[in-house]
Design an enzyme around this catalytic site. Structure first.
Site, short mmCIF file in Angstrom:
data_model
loop_
_atom_site.label_atom_id
_atom_site.label_comp_id
_atom_site.label_asym_id
_atom_site.label_seq_id
_atom_site.Cartn_x
_atom_site.Cartn_y
_atom_site.Cartn_z
N HIS A 156 -0.30 35.22 17.68
CA HIS A 156 0.75 36.00 16.76
C HIS A 156 2.15 35.69 17.35
CE1 HIS A 156 2.63 38.77 13.96
NE2 HIS A 156 3.17 39.29 14.90
N CYS A 202 -1.04 1.38 6.04
CA CYS A 202 -0.70 2.70 6.58
C CYS A 202 0.50 2.61 7.58
CB CYS A 202 -1.97 3.15 7.19
SG CYS A 202 -1.94 4.82 7.68
N GLY A 253 -2.02 -2.86 8.55
CA GLY A 253 -2.22 -2.81 7.07
C GLY A 253 -0.96 -1.95 6.54
N LYS A 297 6.61 9.01 6.91
CA LYS A 297 6.59 10.09 7.48
C LYS A 297 7.66 10.24 8.65
CE LYS A 297 3.76 10.87 5.30
NZ LYS A 297 2.80 10.21 4.29
N SER A 326 1.67 -10.80 9.60
CA SER A 326 2.08 -11.00 11.20
C SER A 326 1.79 -9.87 12.04
CB SER A 326 3.35 -11.46 11.45
OG SER A 326 4.42 -10.66 10.90
N THR A 327 1.84 -8.83 11.33
CA THR A 327 1.47 -7.44 12.02
C THR A 327 0.24 -6.67 11.63
OG1 THR A 327 2.79 -5.96 10.91
CG2 THR A 327 3.95 -6.92 12.90
N GLY A 363 5.82 8.69 -12.06
CA GLY A 363 4.61 9.17 -11.36
C GLY A 363 4.77 10.36 -10.55
P1 FAD Z 1 -4.72 -1.34 4.02
O1 FAD Z 1 -4.09 -0.52 5.01
O2 FAD Z 1 -4.45 -1.65 2.55
O3 FAD Z 1 -5.17 -2.83 4.59
C1 FAD Z 1 -5.38 -3.91 4.27
C2 FAD Z 1 -5.20 -5.12 5.06
O4 FAD Z 1 -5.90 -6.16 4.42
C3 FAD Z 1 -3.55 -5.28 4.66
O5 FAD Z 1 -2.92 -5.55 5.90
C4 FAD Z 1 -3.63 -6.79 4.00
O6 FAD Z 1 -2.44 -7.46 4.18
C5 FAD Z 1 -4.84 -7.24 4.40
N1 FAD Z 1 -5.58 -8.23 3.29
C6 FAD Z 1 -5.79 -7.99 2.02
N2 FAD Z 1 -6.52 -8.99 1.33
C7 FAD Z 1 -6.28 -9.90 2.42
C8 FAD Z 1 -7.01 -11.38 2.63
N3 FAD Z 1 -7.20 -12.12 1.51
N4 FAD Z 1 -6.69 -11.97 3.67
C9 FAD Z 1 -5.98 -11.50 4.96
N5 FAD Z 1 -5.71 -10.25 4.86
C10 FAD Z 1 -5.80 -9.53 3.52
N6 FAD Z 1 -2.88 7.71 3.56
C11 FAD Z 1 -3.18 8.90 4.30
O7 FAD Z 1 -3.99 9.15 4.69
N7 FAD Z 1 -1.88 9.63 4.64
C12 FAD Z 1 -0.47 9.30 4.19
O8 FAD Z 1 0.10 9.96 4.76
C13 FAD Z 1 -0.55 8.10 3.56
N8 FAD Z 1 0.71 7.65 3.23
C14 FAD Z 1 0.92 6.66 2.40
C15 FAD Z 1 2.22 6.53 1.84
C16 FAD Z 1 2.47 4.97 0.88
C17 FAD Z 1 3.85 4.86 0.77
C18 FAD Z 1 1.27 4.35 1.01
C19 FAD Z 1 1.43 3.14 0.11
C20 FAD Z 1 0.09 4.56 1.28
C21 FAD Z 1 -0.27 5.71 1.99
N9 FAD Z 1 -1.46 6.30 2.37
C22 FAD Z 1 -1.61 7.42 3.08
C23 FAD Z 1 -2.67 5.33 2.00
C24 FAD Z 1 -3.25 4.58 3.25
O9 FAD Z 1 -2.05 3.82 3.49
C25 FAD Z 1 -4.33 3.82 2.71
O10 FAD Z 1 -5.43 4.67 2.45
C26 FAD Z 1 -4.82 2.89 3.90
O11 FAD Z 1 -3.86 1.99 4.46
C27 FAD Z 1 -6.14 2.16 3.43
O12 FAD Z 1 -6.65 1.39 4.46
P2 FAD Z 1 -7.38 0.04 4.23
O13 FAD Z 1 -7.70 -0.15 5.58
O14 FAD Z 1 -8.52 0.54 3.45
O15 FAD Z 1 -6.39 -0.90 3.79
P1 NAD Z 2 -1.60 8.97 -7.45
O1 NAD Z 2 -2.42 8.60 -8.15
O2 NAD Z 2 -1.45 9.89 -6.24
O3 NAD Z 2 -0.28 9.59 -8.42
C1 NAD Z 2 0.36 8.65 -9.40
C2 NAD Z 2 0.82 9.78 -10.40
O4 NAD Z 2 1.39 8.92 -11.55
C3 NAD Z 2 -0.45 10.86 -11.07
O5 NAD Z 2 0.16 12.04 -11.13
C4 NAD Z 2 -0.36 9.88 -12.46
O6 NAD Z 2 -0.85 10.99 -13.30
C5 NAD Z 2 0.90 9.58 -12.73
N1 NAD Z 2 1.29 8.37 -13.46
C6 NAD Z 2 0.26 7.28 -13.85
N2 NAD Z 2 0.62 6.44 -14.73
C7 NAD Z 2 1.77 7.03 -15.07
C8 NAD Z 2 2.86 6.69 -16.06
N3 NAD Z 2 2.71 5.46 -16.78
N4 NAD Z 2 3.82 7.42 -16.57
C9 NAD Z 2 4.13 8.38 -15.65
N5 NAD Z 2 3.12 8.94 -14.72
C10 NAD Z 2 2.05 8.25 -14.39
O7 NAD Z 2 -0.75 7.60 -6.77
P2 NAD Z 2 0.42 7.20 -5.79
O8 NAD Z 2 1.12 8.59 -5.71
O9 NAD Z 2 1.07 6.07 -6.33
O10 NAD Z 2 -0.35 7.28 -4.58
C11 NAD Z 2 -1.43 5.91 -4.47
C12 NAD Z 2 -2.46 6.05 -3.35
O11 NAD Z 2 -2.08 6.52 -1.95
C13 NAD Z 2 -2.97 7.65 -3.53
O12 NAD Z 2 -4.68 7.46 -3.85
C14 NAD Z 2 -2.92 8.59 -2.51
O13 NAD Z 2 -4.18 9.01 -1.94
C15 NAD Z 2 -2.29 7.44 -1.64
N6 NAD Z 2 -1.23 8.21 -0.60
C16 NAD Z 2 -1.77 9.28 0.18
C17 NAD Z 2 -0.59 9.78 0.86
C18 NAD Z 2 -0.77 10.87 1.68
O14 NAD Z 2 -2.08 11.38 2.00
N7 NAD Z 2 0.14 11.71 1.97
C19 NAD Z 2 0.88 9.43 0.86
C20 NAD Z 2 0.97 8.43 -0.23
C21 NAD Z 2 -0.02 7.90 -0.80
#
Ligand code: FAD
Ligand code: NAD
Length: 469
Positions: free
Chosen positions: A447, A45, A43, A54, A39-40, A183
């Site tokens: 600085h 992020c 995605g 954050k 509904s929002t 992980g």
């Molecule tokens: P998404 O954000 O995954 O959006 C996809 C959207 O498509 C979703 O809203 C989903 O509901 C919708 N959708 C999917 N399939 C369908 C369908 N069939 N019909 C209708 N809608 C659909 N990245 C950073 O750069 N910095 C960060 O600090 C960071 N922190 C993160 C923290 C967490 C906990 C997580 C899980 C991820 C984090 N990421 C971070 C990763 C970041 O969220 C993703 O890289 C980013 O959201 C990807 O954007 P996207 O547009 O590809 O897809």
């Molecule tokens: P990740 O791939 O960053 O880390 C997963 C970790 O789990 C790895 O270190 C891997 O070796 C370990 N792992 C995998 N299978 C395991 C197992 N069975 N037992 C123990 N360890 C295991 O994935 P994530 O932390 O889940 O994040 C997912 C994605 O979301 C990433 O691609 C990341 O880029 C994105 N993300 C980005 C940010 C950010 O930019 N600050 C924050 C959150 C998420």
């Protein structure tokens, strides 16, 4: 055609990739439909990723700083945590404001939002099924797939609400006494940092021999050292052998040299072992779009799939799964559809772990340079010699620059320390602009700032460093 709605451009998914593509296409004069199952808009992020994490990390930092200030003569009491107020702030004042803003911006641009699950039914149509079962068909000339990714499930883990993914962890149902993070990647360490500050005893189990395996080890060391102090246990090169949900907690057994021999009992478990793309759930086969075994969609530099009028961007096209990568790819896709001659050409995509300290890196890492046999020079400035770092009581950081040996240009950067994520931007710009150590060293930095450490690292490379404080 025979669809309920016909449009020039349809965007599937409204994350950073999807909404950026939709807005850019609309700004370029295209008629746009944006499909989102939730509904929002925003995605992963905005709703359950970058932004709420954050917000909670900010709270965590305030708590730990207040605690550590006692070492310098000022003590506060034990924090009183009102979880309901914290959740409300995160949901309403942070996430809610942003998603409402997106809805407003979509409206202003005339982007039509259709809510429901979208699936391709042909190369020119997507059927959207709403929660009440109602189906709306959208016919299109061009499509941009931005359906993102979802958390990977732990194989064999039982269904139990105490075994959470990042979305569950962000929901902050309670502060578990003992939390196990499976992980030791970015999500696990960011959320572990949040829960530790809120009062949980946090353990991390990682099957590789180090935390955040993609970053250089010298950048991870200060983070790991601090986490070893604050967390209950960090188990590297360790596997989870078995997880069982029982009344008194989640029972976990481990395998590996450093693994606990006994079964450990946790109140909650966070599974953060990576994310997998949503490519298999969108009916791609009906449009002829190729999806690989893991669910990724292959695209060219213009973000085009194997079907020339269908594009894909963001997490669904591959690593790195980062919001800023998705938004840049989104603009390329929208512009190509509008007839512009552009392609995705980032020299580097920065990575930041918003842990405490933060770890940030971009471009060539030392590990990668070694593996590829690249001729590099590096210069690393320890924050112990930074007046600003000492004055904020965070001197464990370091700023490292990596140079091409022949051209002396900056080709990589890594920073560990407070605000590393913000500081990295200067190095990213330097890499994009082909700057060398001379350029950075001769640029006057204010600085005392942490940003000076980039100048100092460049001066180390140039042999011109004098008074480091
Ligand atoms: P998404 O954000 O995954 O959006 C996809 C959207 O498509 C979703 O809203 C989903 O509901 C919708 N959708 C999917 N399939 C369908 C369908 N069939 N019909 C209708 N809608 C659909 N990245 C950073 O750069 N910095 C960060 O600090 C960071 N922190 C993160 C923290 C967490 C906990 C997580 C899980 C991820 C984090 N990421 C971070 C990763 C970041 O969220 C993703 O890289 C980013 O959201 C990807 O954007 P996207 O547009 O590809 O897809
Ligand atoms: P990740 O791939 O960053 O880390 C997963 C970790 O789990 C790895 O270190 C891997 O070796 C370990 N792992 C995998 N299978 C395991 C197992 N069975 N037992 C123990 N360890 C295991 O994935 P994530 O932390 O889940 O994040 C997912 C994605 O979301 C990433 O691609 C990341 O880029 C994105 N993300 C980005 C940010 C950010 O930019 N600050 C924050 C959150 C998420």
């Amino acid at each position: 055609g025979d669809s309920d709605i016909n449009t020039e451009v349809v965007v599937l998914g409204s994350g950073p990739g999807g909404y950026t593509a939709a807005f850019r296409a609309a700004d370029l004069g295209k008629q746009v439909v944006l499909i989102e199952r939730y509904s929002t808009l925003g995605g992963v992020c905005l709703n359950v990723g970058c932004i709420p994490s954050k917000a909670l990390l900010h709270t965590a930092k305030v708590i730990t700083e207040a605690e550590e200030t006692s070492l310098h003569g000022v003590s506060f009491g034990k924090p009183k945590i009102d979880l309901e107020a914290l959740r409300a702030w995160k949901a309403n004042d942070v996430v809610g404001k942003l998603t409402a803003g997106l809805a407003q911006m979509a409206k202003q641009r005339g982007v039509t939002v259709v809510q429901g699950v979208g699936k391709f039914t042909s190369p020119h149509q997507i059927a959207v099924t709403a929660a009440d079962g109602k189906v709306t068909t959208v016919g299109f000339q061009n499509a941009i797939i931005a359906a993102g990714s979802q958390a990977t499930k732990f194989p064999g883990a039982p269904e139990d609400e105490r075994i959470m993914d990042s979305t569950g962890a962000l929901a902050l149902a309670d502060v578990p006494k003992r939390l196990l993070v499976i992980g030791g990647g970015i999500i696990g360490l960011e959320m572990g940092t949040v829960y530790e500050a809120l009062g949980s005893k946090v353990s991390v189990v990682e099957f590789m021999d180090g935390l955040i395996p993609g970053a250089d080890r010298d950048l991870i060391r200060p983070l790991q050292k601090r986490m070893e102090k604050r967390f209950e246990r960090i188990m590297l090169s360790t596997k989870v052998a078995n997880i069982e949900a029982k009344k008194d907690g989640i029972h976990v057994s481990f395998e590996g040299e450093n693994a606990p021999k006994e079964i450990e009992v946790y109140d909650r478990v966070l599974v953060s072992i990576g994310r997998r793309p949503n490519g298999k759930n969108i009916g791609a086969e009906n449009a002829g779009v190729a999806v690989d075994d893991r669910g990724f969609i292959t695209v060219d530099k213009q973000m085009r799939t194997n079907v020339p009028h269908i594009f894909a961007i963001g997490d669904i096209v591959g690593q790195p799964m980062l919001a800023h990568k998705a938004t840049h790819e989104a603009k390329v896709a929208a512009e190509v559809i509008a007839g512009h001659k552009v392609e995705f050409q980032a020299m580097v995509i920065p990575s930041v772990a918003y842990t405490d300290p933060e770890v940030a890196w971009a471009g060539v890492t030392e590990t990668e340079a070694k593996a590829k046999g690249l001729e590099i020079e590096k210069a690393s400035f320890p924050w112990a010699a930074s007046g600003r770092a000492l004055s904020i009581a965070r001197s464990e950081g370091a700023t490292k620059l990596i140079f091409d040996k022949e051209t002396h240009r900056v080709i990589g950067a890594g920073i560990v320390g407070t605000n590393a994520g913000e500081l990295l931007a200067e190095a990213v710009l330097a890499i994009e602009m082909g700057a060398d150590a001379h350029d950075l060293g001769l640029t006057i930095h204010a600085h005392p700032t942490l940003s000076e450490t980039i100048c100092f690292a460049a001066e180390i490379k140039e042999g011109t460093i004098t008074d480091m404080l």
